[in-house]
Motif scaffolding. Structure first.
Motif, short mmCIF file in Angstrom:
data_model
loop_
_atom_site.label_atom_id
_atom_site.label_comp_id
_atom_site.label_asym_id
_atom_site.label_seq_id
_atom_site.Cartn_x
_atom_site.Cartn_y
_atom_site.Cartn_z
N ASP A 139 0.80 -1.22 0.00
CA ASP A 139 0.00 0.00 0.00
C ASP A 139 0.83 1.27 0.00
OD1 ASP A 139 -2.94 -0.06 0.03
OD2 ASP A 139 -2.67 -1.50 1.67
N ILE A 140 0.16 2.34 -0.43
CA ILE A 140 0.74 3.68 -0.39
C ILE A 140 -0.25 4.55 0.37
CG2 ILE A 140 1.54 5.64 -1.77
CD1 ILE A 140 2.00 3.56 -4.08
N ALA A 141 0.18 5.06 1.52
CA ALA A 141 -0.72 5.89 2.36
C ALA A 141 -0.45 7.35 2.07
CB ALA A 141 -0.48 5.57 3.83
N THR A 152 0.85 10.89 9.00
CA THR A 152 0.63 9.44 9.13
C THR A 152 0.66 8.76 7.76
OG1 THR A 152 -1.79 9.75 9.13
CG2 THR A 152 -0.69 9.72 11.27
N GLN A 153 1.42 9.32 6.83
CA GLN A 153 1.57 8.67 5.51
C GLN A 153 2.69 7.62 5.58
OE1 GLN A 153 0.26 12.29 2.59
NE2 GLN A 153 2.35 12.33 3.28
N GLY A 154 2.92 6.96 4.46
CA GLY A 154 3.98 5.95 4.38
C GLY A 154 3.76 5.08 3.15
N ALA A 155 4.65 4.13 2.91
CA ALA A 155 4.50 3.23 1.76
C ALA A 155 5.36 1.99 1.99
CB ALA A 155 4.93 3.93 0.47
N GLY A 156 4.87 0.86 1.51
CA GLY A 156 5.68 -0.35 1.63
C GLY A 156 4.86 -1.61 1.41
N GLU A 191 -12.16 10.16 -5.48
CA GLU A 191 -11.24 11.06 -4.77
C GLU A 191 -9.79 10.61 -4.86
OE1 GLU A 191 -12.57 13.91 -3.23
OE2 GLU A 191 -14.28 13.15 -4.38
N LYS A 192 -8.90 11.61 -4.87
CA LYS A 192 -7.47 11.33 -4.92
C LYS A 192 -6.97 10.85 -3.54
CE LYS A 192 -5.19 14.93 -6.37
NZ LYS A 192 -4.56 15.97 -7.12
N TYR A 193 -7.49 11.46 -2.50
CA TYR A 193 -7.04 11.15 -1.13
C TYR A 193 -8.21 10.60 -0.31
CZ TYR A 193 -3.50 14.44 -2.76
OH TYR A 193 -2.55 15.08 -3.50
#
Ligand code: HMG
Length: 392
Positions: A139-141, A152-156, A191-193
């Motif tokens: 996922d990509i937050a 609180t974003q992140g990716a992995g 929505e994008k976000y």
């Protein structure tokens, strides 16, 4: 019948931004991010890493040719899908050269679906003693620049091989799931976000955990002391801790509280430096715990999975003696340590380029040994992936 996690690995993109720098740029006290939320670094993904390439990068190191012959199903758990129809696992199945007579699907329920995938794999394998299932949580937050959710974003991605006679963790037959209809966080297709009610999402997470813990202890008769440690879904490290504290009440002995809280810190070591990776967060936390905590043979871990919307599940796993030989702490630490730090300005460029689908492979490909596969281009809606060092 003993079924569980036989192999476990992860991939985090090669860029991060410091939470202290991000707080300063947003004119917020850094302690809000580093202590209040409990994060020190946030993974930033380039356009050339999508859920598919991250999934391949997570899985390819751990699979042998024999595994690829035995894998009968590939499940990708994600809420950052790149297609409404075609499952991300089809590309992953192809890039990993898994035998062709396999099922490939994608599963969705916010951050919870990797747990659903594992339980599906467990049932699927119950009458297939020689087969294996590959589960990938990728996922990509992203919440948007300057948004409430930005810290609180992140990716992995996390990859797990589920099999009989697993060498890391046996999945016990004690899971309890709980569903409740709540609009705490969701991602409308227009929505994008995501749309998020931050305060409600924290309450919904804690309610789900409390409801499940009550039901789980009632059904299993287990208590805190039956577990060496707990592992939580980690949108940010303070979240699991807040929920956990609600059951570490006054009636619980200090020695138990301290033991479990120390283990909790071991379980969020990696998440603190990565951020939220949605479906993979609980399992990144499991890797962090296994690589940073000292266990004795056969000890049990209690896991809490949560996906907004909302579905939660509590289940347990028993450690298999020798599990540490199946992990690669040195490599994992090096992958996290060797990431390239971005200034806030560079992070914002990366973020906007991602939204606009603007590739800049010269900046994005850092020749790190962990990023083997990347997304090279999208032409006619077809995604073209390449192996680093094998560009032709
Ligand atoms: P916010 O409004 O920016 O921050 O939102 P806050 O006011 O809630 O403050 C956060 C904490 O920092 C508070 O601690 C403050 O007291 C503290 P708490 O009261 O909660 O213990 N604080 C400070 N501490 C030290 N020094 C200071 C200071 N200032 C304040 N100077 C929020 C924060 C996380 C809500 C926001 O970033 C957000 O909406 N994030 C996205 C939603 C989210 O992550 N929710 C978590 C539960 S839902 C979930 O886990 C599912 C999810 O993964 C999605 C899925 O399932 O797919 C998100």
């Amino acid at each position: 019948m003993i079924i569980g996690i036989d192999k476990l690995d992860f991939y985090i993109p090669n860029f991060y931004v410091s939470m202290t720098d991000l707080a300063k740029a947003r004119q917020i006290e850094p302690e809000k991010f580093t202590i209040g939320i409990g994060q020190t670094k946030m993974a930033v993904n380039p356009v050339s890493q999508d859920i598919i390439s991250m999934g391949v990068n997570a899985a390819q190191n751990m699979l042998t040719e024999e595994d690829k012959k035995d894998i009968e199903m590939v499940v990708v758990a994600t809420e950052s899908g790149v297609d409404h129809s075609k499952a991300a696992s089809i590309e992953i199945h192809s890039m990993l050269n898994i035998q062709p007579f396999a099922r490939c699907i994608e599963m969705k329920e916010a951050c919870y679906s990797a747990t659903a995938a594992i339980q599906l794999a467990k049932d699927f394998l119950s009458n297939r003693p020689d087969k294996k299932v590959l589960v990938i949580a990728s996922d990509i937050a992203r919440y948007g620049l300057n948004s409430g959710g930005e810290p609180t974003q992140g990716a992995g991605a996390v990859a797990m091989l589920i099999s009989h006679n697993p060498r890391i963790l046996t999945l016990n037959d004690d899971s309890v799931a709980h569903t409740t209809n709540v609009y705490d966080f969701w991602r409308p297709t227009s929505e994008k976000y995501p749309v998020v009610d931050g305060a409600l999402s924290k309450d919904a997470y804690i309610d789900s955990f409390n409801t499940l813990w009550n039901e789980y202890t009632k059904r299993t008769k287990y208590g805190l002391n039956d577990f060496e440690s707990f592992c939580f879904h980690v949108p940010f490290t303070k979240m699991g801790q807040k929920a956990f504290k609600t059951i570490l009440s006054e009636n619980v002995e200090d020695s138990t509280k301290n033991r479990l809280m120390d283990a909790y810190q071991d379980s969020v070591n990696y998440n603190r430096d990565v951020g939220n990776i949605y479906t993979g967060s609980l399992y990144l936390s499991l890797i962090s715990l296994l690589e940073n905590h000292e266990f004795q043979d056969d000890q049990k871990i209690c896991l809490f999975s949560y996906g907004s919307g909302a579905v939660g599940e509590i289940f347990s796993g028993s450690l298999v003696p020798g599990y540490e030989k199946m992990l690669d702490k040195e490599r994992h630490l090096d992958m996290l340590k060797s990431r390239k730090e971005l200034t806030v300005e560079e992070y914002e460029h990366f973020f906007n380029r991602f939204d606009n689908g603007e590739f800049d492979l010269e900046q994005e490909l850092t020749q790190d040994p962990y990023t083997k596969v990347y997304l090279d281009s999208i032409e006619g809606h077809i995604r073209n992936y390449k192996q680093q060092g094998n560009e032709s």
